[in-house]
Design a protein around this motif. Structure first.
Motif, PDB file in Angstrom:
ATOM      1  N   ALA A   1       0.878  -1.181   0.000  1.00 54.45           N
ATOM      2  CA  ALA A   1       0.000   0.000   0.000  1.00 54.45           C
ATOM      3  C   ALA A   1       0.906   1.219   0.000  1.00 54.45           C
ATOM      4  CB  ALA A   1      -0.900   0.004   1.229  1.00 54.45           C
ATOM      5  N   GLU A   2       0.542   2.196  -0.830  1.00 53.92           N
ATOM      6  CA  GLU A   2       1.406   3.378  -0.902  1.00 53.92           C
ATOM      7  C   GLU A   2       0.782   4.550  -0.160  1.00 53.92           C
ATOM      8  OE1 GLU A   2       1.825   3.821  -5.124  1.00 53.92           O
ATOM      9  OE2 GLU A   2      -0.069   4.893  -5.288  1.00 53.92           O
ATOM     10  N   ALA A   3       1.648   5.498   0.204  1.00 56.67           N
ATOM     11  CA  ALA A   3       1.179   6.687   0.907  1.00 56.67           C
ATOM     12  C   ALA A   3       0.202   7.440   0.023  1.00 56.67           C
ATOM     13  CB  ALA A   3       2.373   7.563   1.256  1.00 56.67           C
ATOM     14  N   ASP A   4      -0.882   7.923   0.618  1.00 55.46           N
ATOM     15  CA  ASP A   4      -1.861   8.696  -0.144  1.00 55.46           C
ATOM     16  C   ASP A   4      -1.685  10.173   0.231  1.00 55.46           C
ATOM     17  OD1 ASP A   4      -3.903   9.450  -1.742  1.00 55.46           O
ATOM     18  OD2 ASP A   4      -5.514   8.623  -0.509  1.00 55.46           O
ATOM     19  N   GLY A   5      -0.645  10.789  -0.326  1.00 53.73           N
ATOM     20  CA  GLY A   5      -0.335  12.181   0.017  1.00 53.73           C
ATOM     21  C   GLY A   5       0.932  12.245   0.855  1.00 53.73           C
ATOM     22  N   PHE A   6       1.340  13.482   1.199  1.00 56.57           N
ATOM     23  CA  PHE A   6       2.596  13.654   1.933  1.00 56.57           C
ATOM     24  C   PHE A   6       2.468  13.160   3.377  1.00 56.57           C
ATOM     25  CE2 PHE A   6       5.804  16.543   4.043  1.00 56.57           C
ATOM     26  CZ  PHE A   6       6.908  15.896   3.513  1.00 56.57           C
ATOM     27  N   VAL A   7       1.323  13.504   4.028  1.00 52.86           N
ATOM     28  CA  VAL A   7       1.132  13.041   5.414  1.00 52.86           C
ATOM     29  C   VAL A   7       0.396  11.701   5.370  1.00 52.86           C
ATOM     30  CG1 VAL A   7       0.342  13.639   7.737  1.00 52.86           C
ATOM     31  CG2 VAL A   7       1.023  15.455   6.155  1.00 52.86           C
ATOM     32  N   SER A   8       1.138  10.676   5.095  1.00 50.10           N
ATOM     33  CA  SER A   8       0.622   9.313   4.979  1.00 50.10           C
ATOM     34  C   SER A   8       1.863   8.407   4.991  1.00 50.10           C
ATOM     35  CB  SER A   8      -0.161   9.164   3.668  1.00 50.10           C
ATOM     36  OG  SER A   8      -0.738   7.886   3.573  1.00 50.10           O
ATOM     37  N   ALA A   9       1.682   7.110   4.917  1.00 51.61           N
ATOM     38  CA  ALA A   9       2.858   6.234   4.962  1.00 51.61           C
ATOM     39  C   ALA A   9       2.664   4.978   4.124  1.00 51.61           C
ATOM     40  CB  ALA A   9       3.158   5.847   6.406  1.00 51.61           C
ATOM     41  N   THR A  10       3.765   4.525   3.549  1.00 51.53           N
ATOM     42  CA  THR A  10       3.780   3.298   2.752  1.00 51.53           C
ATOM     43  C   THR A  10       3.724   2.087   3.686  1.00 51.53           C
ATOM     44  OG1 THR A  10       5.159   4.463   1.184  1.00 51.53           O
ATOM     45  CG2 THR A  10       5.176   2.086   1.014  1.00 51.53           C
ATOM     46  N   VAL A  11       3.082   1.015   3.233  1.00 50.24           N
ATOM     47  CA  VAL A  11       3.036  -0.230   4.016  1.00 50.24           C
ATOM     48  C   VAL A  11       3.679  -1.334   3.191  1.00 50.24           C
ATOM     49  CG1 VAL A  11       1.529  -1.913   5.169  1.00 50.24           C
ATOM     50  CG2 VAL A  11       0.889   0.507   5.155  1.00 50.24           C
ATOM     51  N   HIS A  12       4.527  -2.144   3.823  1.00 46.57           N
ATOM     52  CA  HIS A  12       5.227  -3.238   3.133  1.00 46.57           C
ATOM     53  C   HIS A  12       4.805  -4.585   3.719  1.00 46.57           C
ATOM     54  CE1 HIS A  12       7.759   0.347   2.857  1.00 46.57           C
ATOM     55  NE2 HIS A  12       8.247  -0.140   1.736  1.00 46.57           N
ATOM     56  N   ALA A  13       4.862  -5.605   2.890  1.00 47.28           N
ATOM     57  CA  ALA A  13       4.577  -6.957   3.384  1.00 47.28           C
ATOM     58  C   ALA A  13       5.722  -7.401   4.290  1.00 47.28           C
ATOM     59  CB  ALA A  13       4.456  -7.913   2.201  1.00 47.28           C
ATOM     60  N   SER A  14       5.380  -8.063   5.387  1.00 47.32           N
ATOM     61  CA  SER A  14       6.433  -8.542   6.288  1.00 47.32           C
ATOM     62  C   SER A  14       6.576 -10.058   6.193  1.00 47.32           C
ATOM     63  CB  SER A  14       6.117  -8.128   7.730  1.00 47.32           C
ATOM     64  OG  SER A  14       4.860  -8.633   8.119  1.00 47.32           O
ATOM     65  N   VAL A  15       5.757 -10.667   5.329  1.00 46.50           N
ATOM     66  CA  VAL A  15       5.864 -12.108   5.051  1.00 46.50           C
ATOM     67  C   VAL A  15       5.707 -12.282   3.538  1.00 46.50           C
ATOM     68  CG1 VAL A  15       4.871 -12.866   7.260  1.00 46.50           C
ATOM     69  CG2 VAL A  15       3.351 -12.458   5.315  1.00 46.50           C
ATOM     70  N   SER A  16       5.947 -13.506   3.061  1.00 51.68           N
ATOM     71  CA  SER A  16       5.613 -13.787   1.659  1.00 51.68           C
ATOM     72  C   SER A  16       4.328 -14.609   1.635  1.00 51.68           C
ATOM     73  CB  SER A  16       6.757 -14.536   0.969  1.00 51.68           C
ATOM     74  OG  SER A  16       7.097 -15.704   1.688  1.00 51.68           O
ATOM     75  N   GLY A  17       3.596 -14.504   0.550  1.00 55.91           N
ATOM     76  CA  GLY A  17       2.347 -15.264   0.447  1.00 55.91           C
ATOM     77  C   GLY A  17       1.372 -14.591  -0.483  1.00 55.91           C
ATOM     78  N   LYS A  18       0.114 -15.020  -0.383  1.00 56.23           N
ATOM     79  CA  LYS A  18      -0.918 -14.536  -1.299  1.00 56.23           C
ATOM     80  C   LYS A  18      -1.846 -13.560  -0.584  1.00 56.23           C
ATOM     81  CE  LYS A  18      -3.757 -17.436  -3.186  1.00 56.23           C
ATOM     82  NZ  LYS A  18      -4.268 -18.634  -3.717  1.00 56.23           N
ATOM     83  N   VAL A  19      -2.209 -12.485  -1.279  1.00 58.23           N
ATOM     84  CA  VAL A  19      -3.178 -11.552  -0.706  1.00 58.23           C
ATOM     85  C   VAL A  19      -4.535 -12.252  -0.724  1.00 58.23           C
ATOM     86  CG1 VAL A  19      -4.324  -9.316  -0.984  1.00 58.23           C
ATOM     87  CG2 VAL A  19      -1.892  -9.540  -1.543  1.00 58.23           C
ATOM     88  N   SER A  20      -5.079 -12.517   0.470  1.00 64.15           N
ATOM     89  CA  SER A  20      -6.342 -13.267   0.498  1.00 64.15           C
ATOM     90  C   SER A  20      -7.557 -12.352   0.617  1.00 64.15           C
ATOM     91  CB  SER A  20      -6.339 -14.294   1.635  1.00 64.15           C
ATOM     92  OG  SER A  20      -6.183 -13.641   2.859  1.00 64.15           O
ATOM     93  N   ALA A  21      -7.360 -11.134   1.106  1.00 60.48           N
ATOM     94  CA  ALA A  21      -8.509 -10.214   1.222  1.00 60.48           C
ATOM     95  C   ALA A  21      -8.023  -8.787   1.415  1.00 60.48           C
ATOM     96  CB  ALA A  21      -9.386 -10.622   2.411  1.00 60.48           C
ATOM     97  N   ILE A  22      -8.854  -7.856   0.968  1.00 64.75           N
ATOM     98  CA  ILE A  22      -8.657  -6.442   1.302  1.00 64.75           C
ATOM     99  C   ILE A  22     -10.013  -5.992   1.825  1.00 64.75           C
ATOM    100  CG2 ILE A  22      -8.028  -4.132   0.471  1.00 64.75           C
ATOM    101  CD1 ILE A  22      -6.377  -5.476  -1.721  1.00 64.75           C
TER     102      ILE A  22
END
Ligand code: SF4
Ligand code: SF4
Length: 450
Positions: A62-83
């Motif tokens: 997930a990427e930051a949506d604007g300057f006051v926001s933050a990127t999110v990174h996966a901390s494991v490997s695997g399949k995205v099962s839901a959003i």
């Protein structure tokens, strides 16, 4: 420099002996891992993966949506099962990305920078922003925003908040014992951004071993020093810490940079080192699992997004039937009822207490003893503010500076009548601030329509 202390504050039992001598153990998640897209202050992050996508550790999900926001990174490997919306530790449901952990921990290659001194200010800022670093002491403010004040030349102090004044938690303590060199390297990186600043490691005097270690490592550094602080809660609160270290006071409408200060938590400096030197995004952090209700109080290195139940299991589970479960400390943490929620970037502790002394006490009428006024570090009159809150007297509450409350709970802790002062004040603050935000949004809309 400041006096190492501030007016008010309390001395609760700190419970740190339960976990402080426990060396950090790494635990890897076994089950699904959940990433809240609202782990920080600012706009929620925007997903850049879809259901069914395969991701690796360190990949941006997930990427930051604007300057006051933050990127999110996966901390494991695997399949995205839901959003979808999932419950988090603060008790609310927020949009989250769920990854079906394949247990392989297949990772991106992270690229180390051989000599960070060769990096420009812009390159350092970019690396911190791309790593998704936010204030890891609990506030969750995006670090790249904090490190870009209007006038960088006016910054005089970069403070590493190592007070760790909240009872029980021992994350910063372990970082200083186990990773002091990296913390100093993180501080040096931040100092590269501010030519006129000196670095300060602000440590409470109940951590003499940390003070000794840092002083020894810093003995030949002319831009960085240790400031010893009196042990008192809330010594780690930003405004109180700035005053204790520099003697400068700020109010709620000012930023630390307005008085020439940048304050970040110890764990954040470690994350900065990881990002800038090692090229690693923020995918892990330290968490303490402790309290009288935990079989084996411990400090863990966890992958962000790991379910709290897995941390509890690694700490031997509960002893009997503890009466209180807290995400965070007893002064400022969130009470919870179950551990089936994910950890976040701002998670520092899971606390379980055998007895819930506060809930067992019935509040009695205020006896006007003035104790809450004495202990309030913001110089407020909590008894009066709580009454105004109960009566919904918004104007009076603001006139008596209720919005300056830092929600430290010292008043509630010190009150002999066990009045729920901080809860009333917090609720009132939320009500007023929400109204103000709605008003501002309305005015903006009307302005745009003209
Ligand atoms: S009024 Fe606010 S700042 Fe003052 S002691 Fe109570 S919670 Fe802390
Ligand atoms: S500490 Fe409690 S009893 Fe004393 S004045 Fe404040 S609210 Fe009243």
């Amino acid at each position: 420099m400041g006096s190492g202390t501030f007016k008010g504050g309390v001395h609760p039992y700190d419970g740190k002996e339960l976990s402080k001598y426990k060396q950090v153990r790494e635990i890897l998640p076994k089950g699904d891992v959940i990433y809240s897209l609202s782990q920080h202050i600012g706009a929620p992050s925007k997903p850049v993966v879809g259901q069914g996508d395969y991701v690796k550790c360190g990949q941006v999900i997930a990427e930051a949506d604007g300057f006051v926001s933050a990127t999110v990174h996966a901390s494991v490997s695997g399949k995205v099962s839901a959003i979808e919306r999932r419950l988090n530790a603060t008790g609310i449901k927020v949009l989250s990305i769920v990854i079906e952990n394949d247990g392989q921990f297949t990772s991106f290659d992270f690229h180390e920078t051989a000599d960070v001194n060769t990096l420009s200010k812009e390159e350092i800022g970019k690396k911190i922003q791309e790593a998704g670093i936010i204030g890891l002491g609990g506030a969750g403010f995006p670090t790249h925003v904090k490190l870009t004040p209007k006038d960088p030349d006016k910054i005089k102090y970069v403070i590493a908040n190592c007070a760790e004044c909240e009872p029980y938690v021992t994350v910063d303590y372990r970082r200083m014992i186990e990773n002091a060199e990296q913390l100093i390297a993180g501080m040096k990186i931040v100092l590269q951004l501010f030519d006129n600043a000196k670095g300060v490691f602000a440590i409470e005097d109940n951590k003499p071993d940390c003070i000794e270690k840092m002083q020894e490592l810093l003995k030949n550094e002319d831009r960085i020093e240790v400031q010893i602080l009196h042990t008192k809660y809330p010594q780690g609160a930003e405004r109180q810490q700035i005053f204790a270290v520099t003697g400068l006071a700020i109010h709620s409408k000012q930023l630390p940079a307005d008085v020439g200060c940048i304050v970040d938590n110890a764990e954040t400096f470690f994350a900065i080192y990881n990002a800038v030197k090692l090229g690693r995004p923020l995918i892990e952090r330290l968490v303490t699992v402790t309290g009288g209700g935990i079989a084996d109080p411990s400090n863990f290195l966890i992958r962000i997004g790991t379910n709290f139940s897995e941390l509890l299991e690694a700490a031997g589970g509960f002893i009997g039937q503890p009466e209180k479960l807290l995400f965070g400390g007893p002064m400022m943490g969130f009470a919870g009822t179950c551990t089936d929620v994910p950890t976040m970037k701002t998670t520092s502790m899971l606390l379980s207490l055998l007895t819930d002394e506060m809930s067992a006490l019935t509040p009695t009428p205020c006896i006007n003893c003035g104790r809450c006024v004495e202990v309030c570090p913001s110089g407020l009159v909590p008894s009066r503010l709580a009454k105004q809150a109960q009566r919904k007297q918004n104007a009076d509450f603001e006139k008596w500076n209720g919005l300056e409350c830092i929600e430290c709970a010292c008043c509630t802790y010190g009150c002999p009548a066990k009045q729920p002062l901080v809860s009333d004040i917090k609720l009132m603050k939320k009500r007023i601030l929400t109204k103000k935000r709605q008003q501002a949004a309305r005015e903006k809309k009307e302005g745009e329509a003209k």
